[in-house]
Design a protein around this motif. Structure first.
Motif, short mmCIF file in Angstrom:
data_model
loop_
_atom_site.label_atom_id
_atom_site.label_comp_id
_atom_site.label_asym_id
_atom_site.label_seq_id
_atom_site.Cartn_x
_atom_site.Cartn_y
_atom_site.Cartn_z
N ILE A 24 -22.35 11.94 20.61
CA ILE A 24 -21.44 11.25 19.70
C ILE A 24 -22.14 10.12 18.95
N SER A 25 -23.19 9.59 19.56
CA SER A 25 -23.91 8.50 18.90
C SER A 25 -24.65 8.99 17.66
N GLN A 26 -24.82 10.31 17.52
CA GLN A 26 -25.55 10.87 16.38
C GLN A 26 -24.65 11.50 15.32
N SER A 45 -12.27 9.55 20.40
CA SER A 45 -13.31 8.90 19.60
C SER A 45 -13.15 9.19 18.11
N LYS A 90 -18.99 10.18 10.87
CA LYS A 90 -17.53 10.13 10.88
C LYS A 90 -16.97 11.40 10.26
N ASP A 110 -21.96 11.43 25.40
CA ASP A 110 -22.33 10.10 24.91
C ASP A 110 -23.55 10.14 23.98
N PRO A 111 -24.66 10.80 24.36
CA PRO A 111 -25.79 10.84 23.42
C PRO A 111 -25.50 11.68 22.18
N SER A 113 -20.05 13.11 30.21
CA SER A 113 -20.55 12.04 29.35
C SER A 113 -22.07 12.10 29.21
#
Length: 211
Positions: A73-75, A100, A78, A70-71, A66
């Motif tokens: 997927i935030s960028q 996700s 879709k 995590d950093p 993660s």
């Protein structure tokens, strides 16, 4: 060994010596490397990897990944399509991505050797705890650059090498399959060479953005 496997320059200097191996450092791109005579055979290398117990159901392993996932997927927009290069015997980032709503293909030389996935292009590529195992440092990055779409992200996780004083106590170098070690200076050289933008995300994580 006359030339650096990353930048190709004949600028290799002695860096460190322990009971098992010697290490060289490139005076140009600052890659630290193990000379060819200390590289394992394919069979011996895989035998080490076979001892890994990576499992997508392991919460500790997910927590470890993660730090890059995590950093990343935030960028991502879709519908972004990704590749986990060197996914190992228990592909996990692809599972986390699917949860996700993202699609991630898996590739691994030993465990998911599906060359057809290398015939596509991707919005993002993850390479977690892999780059330090690959002898042909430049060849790997050229391949990943070819697979990455313009505007894409290459997410790299690997422990970064320090100076000679700390290297002697660095546990990371003791794995016989770890043969190429990267520093911030090395990542900066890579970014200049490929015309990528570098972001230092965490102590072991960097992102490259393809312009």
């Amino acid at each position: 060994m006359n030339a650096c496997p990353l930048c190709g320059r004949a600028s290799l200097l002695s860096f460190y010596q322990d009971r098992c191996r010697s290490y060289l450092r490139c005076d140009n791109c600052h890659l630290v490397l193990v000379p060819p005579e200390f590289l394992l055979s394919v069979e011996a290398e895989k035998a080490v990897y076979d001892q890994h117990q990576n499992d997508p159901a392991d919460e500790n392993y997910r927590r470890f990944l993660s730090r890059v996932f995590d950093p990343l997927i935030s960028q991502l927009p879709k519908g972004a399509r990704g590749l986990d290069y060197g996914c190992g015997p228990g592909p996990t980032i692809s599972v986390m991505a699917r949860e996700s709503g993202l699609s991630v293909s898996n590739y691994d030389l030993y465990y998911q050797n599906t060359p057809e996935v290398l015939e596509h292009s991707y919005d993002f590529i993850t390479i977690t705890e892999v780059i330090e195992h690959v002898a042909d440092a430049k060849g790997l990055l050229v391949l990943l650059n070819d697979l990455l779409r313009p505007g894409g992200i290459l997410a790299v996780m690997t422990s970064r090498v320090g100076d000679e004083d700390t290297f002697g106590q660095w546990h990371y170098k003791n794995d016989p399959t770890h043969i190429r070690f990267y520093s911030i200076e090395t990542f900066e050289w890579i970014a200049r060479y490929f015309d990528w933008q570098l972001e230092v995300v965490d102590k072991d994580v960097v992102f490259f953005y393809k312009k």
